[in-house]
Design a protein around this motif. Structure first.
Motif: not given
Length: 152
Positions: A15-16, A73-87
């Motif tokens: 958690e953050r 707050s961080t950049i992870n070159p191994r990940a990207m946003s894939y979208g949002y659900d259940r908003l």
């Protein structure tokens, strides 16, 4: 900050929390101009006095955008946003309300087609200064695996 994490490095339950951000009248006016959403709920203080909430309400999309931005707050070159659900917009946010965001890793799962990536689901909860939930959603990340899963 750059933090390199593979799918295998994410831990369910991690958690953050963010610092607070107060929503201003300027935020609402700028968002209305950017989106074209000038509904009286957001822009007409006198009309709002005659409604249940009695005051102007921040756009749900504004609260979502600001809150998600607070978690970036961080950049992870191994990940990207894939979208949002259940908003869901749980409660209104008013001018001068301060929002805080908690982001918690809720789930990790295989990607249905990509053996080289997995999906990490981050549960997002935004609260106001009274600790009342105002918005919840799931943020999905597409994350590279250190080791691809078997095609088997």
């Amino acid at each position: 900050m750059i933090v390199e994490q593979f799918f295998e490095d994410y831990e369910v339950g991690f958690e953050r929390k963010t610092f607070g951000r107060t929503i201003t009248e300027s935020d609402i006016v700028i968002h209305a101009g950017q989106t074209g959403d000038h509904f009286p709920h957001h822009m007409d203080a006198e009309w709002c006095k005659t409604q249940d909430f009695g005051q102007r309400i921040a756009h749900g999309t504004l609260v979502f955008s600001v809150g998600i931005g607070m978690t970036a707050s961080t950049i992870n070159p191994r990940a990207m946003s894939y979208g949002y659900d259940r908003l869901r917009f749980i409660r209104p946010v008013f001018i001068a309300d301060t929002i805080n965001v908690t982001a918690r890793i809720a789930e990790k799962r295989d990607h249905p087609r990509r053996r080289t990536h997995g999906i990490v689901v981050e549960g997002i909860e935004m609260v106001n200064q009274r600790k009342e939930a105002v918005l919840v959603c799931e943020h999905l990340y597409l994350v590279e695996r250190r080791t691809p899963v078997d095609a088997g």
